[in-house]
Design a protein around this motif. Structure first.
Motif, PDB file in Angstrom:
ATOM      1  N   UNK A 222     -10.574   6.476 -11.843  1.00  0.00           N
ATOM      2  CA  UNK A 222      -9.274   6.136 -12.121  1.00  0.00           C
ATOM      3  C   UNK A 222      -8.676   5.966 -10.694  1.00  0.00           C
ATOM      4  N   UNK A 223      -7.831   5.141 -10.128  1.00  0.00           N
ATOM      5  CA  UNK A 223      -7.147   4.754  -9.019  1.00  0.00           C
ATOM      6  C   UNK A 223      -5.712   4.943  -9.475  1.00  0.00           C
ATOM      7  N   UNK A 224      -4.959   5.990  -9.064  1.00  0.00           N
ATOM      8  CA  UNK A 224      -3.739   6.024  -9.188  1.00  0.00           C
ATOM      9  C   UNK A 224      -2.923   5.411  -8.283  1.00  0.00           C
ATOM     10  N   UNK A 225      -2.498   4.107  -8.416  1.00  0.00           N
ATOM     11  CA  UNK A 225      -1.978   3.340  -6.925  1.00  0.00           C
ATOM     12  C   UNK A 225      -0.610   3.817  -7.042  1.00  0.00           C
ATOM     13  N   UNK A 226      -0.054   3.418  -5.844  1.00  0.00           N
ATOM     14  CA  UNK A 226       1.661   3.831  -5.548  1.00  0.00           C
ATOM     15  C   UNK A 226       2.349   2.469  -6.033  1.00  0.00           C
ATOM     16  N   UNK A 227       3.588   2.866  -6.142  1.00  0.00           N
ATOM     17  CA  UNK A 227       4.603   1.620  -6.544  1.00  0.00           C
ATOM     18  C   UNK A 227       4.545   0.583  -5.538  1.00  0.00           C
ATOM     19  N   UNK A 228       4.742  -0.742  -6.247  1.00  0.00           N
ATOM     20  CA  UNK A 228       4.972  -1.589  -5.370  1.00  0.00           C
ATOM     21  C   UNK A 228       3.637  -2.335  -5.215  1.00  0.00           C
ATOM     22  N   UNK A 229       3.506  -3.475  -4.203  1.00  0.00           N
ATOM     23  CA  UNK A 229       2.616  -4.493  -3.829  1.00  0.00           C
ATOM     24  C   UNK A 229       2.367  -4.252  -2.373  1.00  0.00           C
ATOM     25  N   UNK A 230       1.970  -3.024  -1.960  1.00  0.00           N
ATOM     26  CA  UNK A 230       2.045  -3.164  -0.256  1.00  0.00           C
ATOM     27  C   UNK A 230       0.791  -2.936   0.171  1.00  0.00           C
ATOM     28  N   UNK A 231       0.661  -1.982   1.578  1.00  0.00           N
ATOM     29  CA  UNK A 231      -0.812  -2.012   1.970  1.00  0.00           C
ATOM     30  C   UNK A 231      -1.697  -1.391   1.144  1.00  0.00           C
ATOM     31  N   UNK A 232      -1.472  -0.442   0.569  1.00  0.00           N
ATOM     32  CA  UNK A 232      -2.356   0.453  -0.239  1.00  0.00           C
ATOM     33  C   UNK A 232      -3.024  -0.141  -1.177  1.00  0.00           C
ATOM     34  N   UNK A 233      -2.133  -1.101  -2.152  1.00  0.00           N
ATOM     35  CA  UNK A 233      -2.673  -1.885  -2.999  1.00  0.00           C
ATOM     36  C   UNK A 233      -3.632  -2.803  -2.667  1.00  0.00           C
ATOM     37  N   UNK A 234      -3.232  -3.804  -1.460  1.00  0.00           N
ATOM     38  CA  UNK A 234      -4.082  -4.545  -0.937  1.00  0.00           C
ATOM     39  C   UNK A 234      -5.340  -4.155  -0.487  1.00  0.00           C
ATOM     40  N   UNK A 235      -5.174  -2.867   0.321  1.00  0.00           N
ATOM     41  CA  UNK A 235      -6.656  -2.242   0.810  1.00  0.00           C
ATOM     42  C   UNK A 235      -7.487  -1.983  -0.707  1.00  0.00           C
ATOM     43  N   UNK A 236      -6.912  -1.534  -1.523  1.00  0.00           N
ATOM     44  CA  UNK A 236      -7.717  -1.045  -2.490  1.00  0.00           C
ATOM     45  C   UNK A 236      -8.596  -2.421  -3.239  1.00  0.00           C
ATOM     46  N   UNK A 237      -7.704  -3.597  -3.214  1.00  0.00           N
ATOM     47  CA  UNK A 237      -8.264  -4.684  -3.786  1.00  0.00           C
ATOM     48  C   UNK A 237      -9.660  -5.192  -2.991  1.00  0.00           C
ATOM     49  N   UNK A 238      -9.453  -4.856  -1.574  1.00  0.00           N
ATOM     50  CA  UNK A 238     -10.566  -5.219  -0.885  1.00  0.00           C
ATOM     51  C   UNK A 238     -11.639  -4.249  -1.018  1.00  0.00           C
ATOM     52  N   UNK A 239     -11.436  -2.902  -0.864  1.00  0.00           N
ATOM     53  CA  UNK A 239     -12.345  -1.671  -0.942  1.00  0.00           C
ATOM     54  C   UNK A 239     -13.216  -1.651  -2.367  1.00  0.00           C
TER      55      UNK A 239
END
Length: 368
Positions: A222-239
């Motif tokens: 389970x990946x607990x994502x931060x709010x929003x659609x910023x760098x972290x969310x985009x990075x995880x989509x790639x990783x």
């Protein structure tokens, strides 16, 4: 008589008993890690075992010593077992780190990966993540939680654990609590210390949490994502391209509207949506048990319709849910019979398996 007792103890059996004990931080038998250093049998049925620790300041040293002592005491002929603990020598630590890295499958290949997202803060996304993880682990699943909410991490609080993970030869072991393997930036900073990292540092940290953490064999991540659609969310989509989105919202229109943006981003990235969880669907009175739709109604249904998926469950807001979070014990374990825990346990048991389409993905070519 004492010599007879000494002869009746098989040193090999005592070593096997000690080696079968699980190393509490690695979750692997001591024998597999080469941590049972010496076993000596003495007159009178006395056995002394020397065990290496993964680190000098091992957080579970006392519990490990007691577990080894108890296991060896059950061996036939043993009347007294004692355990000596010593740090693993540096060279052996480096070699063990290499073995752990080689033997641990990549976290990105976990059979079921869910990216839990809400778009905005304050809707209980991390609480949902923690309780789904605990419920899955209680059902016998091997579960990991990666707290990617770098700035607003709350996984350490929700699981009641705050300490640095053990590092061995460049490999970190996830912190274990309530049967779940955890990794969070909150384990590396003091509770009141802000994390002020920019994009490249965030990407690197997430890379390390996935590649340099010895998660071991997992059934669910389970990946607990931060709010929003910023760098972290985009990075995880790639990783982690095989993750499926689990969208969390409240019934309120504002929360649903923001969560819809995350769903849209996931769709644009061809990320499957596993479903919607509506949190705080109603407030449950601690005295009479009546429910009040404090934040309105229909937010979960509206989001699911937009996403082309289904509402997996509606989690009510009750007093035990809040108390469990404050105490660091997921409510599904602390108070399994209350309405919030019952619904969270049901959702965990029925989480759908969502696979990403092969359309648009780079596939390896095999030339014969």
């Amino acid at each position: 008589m004492s010599m007879l007792a000494a002869r009746s103890v098989d040193a090999g059996e005592a070593r096997a008993a000690a080696g079968a004990v699980l190393e509490p931080e690695a979750g692997v038998p001591l024998a597999d890690l080469g941590l049972v250093d010496d076993v000596s049998v003495h007159p009178g049925g006395r056995v002394r075992v020397r065990v290496h620790l993964l680190t000098r300041d091992h957080p579970s040293a006392d519990a490990l010593a007691e577990a080894v002592r108890a296991a060896v005491s059950k061996v036939s002929g043993v009347r007294r077992a004692s355990v000596d603990l010593a740090p693993l020598p540096e060279r052996a630590r480096a070699e063990l780190g290499d073995r752990l890295r080689a033997g641990s499958p990549p976290a990105g290949r976990t059979p079921r990966i869910y990216a839990v997202a809400s778009g905005k803060g304050g809707v209980g996304k991390s609480t949902i993540t923690a309780n789904l993880a605990a419920a899955l682990a209680a059902a016998g699943q091997r579960v990991g939680v990666l707290d990617a909410d770098v700035w607003g991490y709350s996984v350490p609080q929700l699981f009641g654990v705050r300490r640095s993970p053990i590092a061995i030869g460049g490999v970190m072991l996830p912190v274990r609590a309530h049967g779940v393997r955890l990794m969070s930036t909150g384990f590396f900073v003091s509770e009141d210390q802000p994390v002020v990292w920019r994009g490249p540092m965030l990407h690197k940290a997430l890379e390390q949490f996935l590649a340099d953490v010895c998660w071991g064999e997992l059934d669910v991540l389970l990946l607990d994502l931060p709010p929003g659609t910023g760098d972290i969310t985009l990075s995880l989509l790639e990783l982690v391209p095989d993750a499926a989105l689990l969208a969390v919202t409240t019934p309120q229109a504002a929360a649903r509207a923001v969560a819809a943006r995350v769903v849209r981003m996931a769709r644009d990235a061809r990320m499957p949506v596993a479903g919607v969880v509506e949190n705080m669907s109603a407030a449950v009175c601690a005295h009479c048990g009546d429910s009040t739709p404090l934040f309105g109604e229909g937010g979960g249904d509206a989001l699911a319709e937009q996403a082309g998926t289904e509402v997996l469950g509606r989690v009510p807001l009750d007093l035990p849910l809040r108390e469990a979070g404050d105490e660091g014990v997921p409510v599904v374990l602390r108070s399994p019979g209350v309405p919030s825990a019952v619904e969270l346990t049901r959702i965990a048991a029925t989480l759908p398996v969502a696979r990403r389409s092969l359309l648009g993905r780079s596939l390896p070519l095999m030339v014969r």
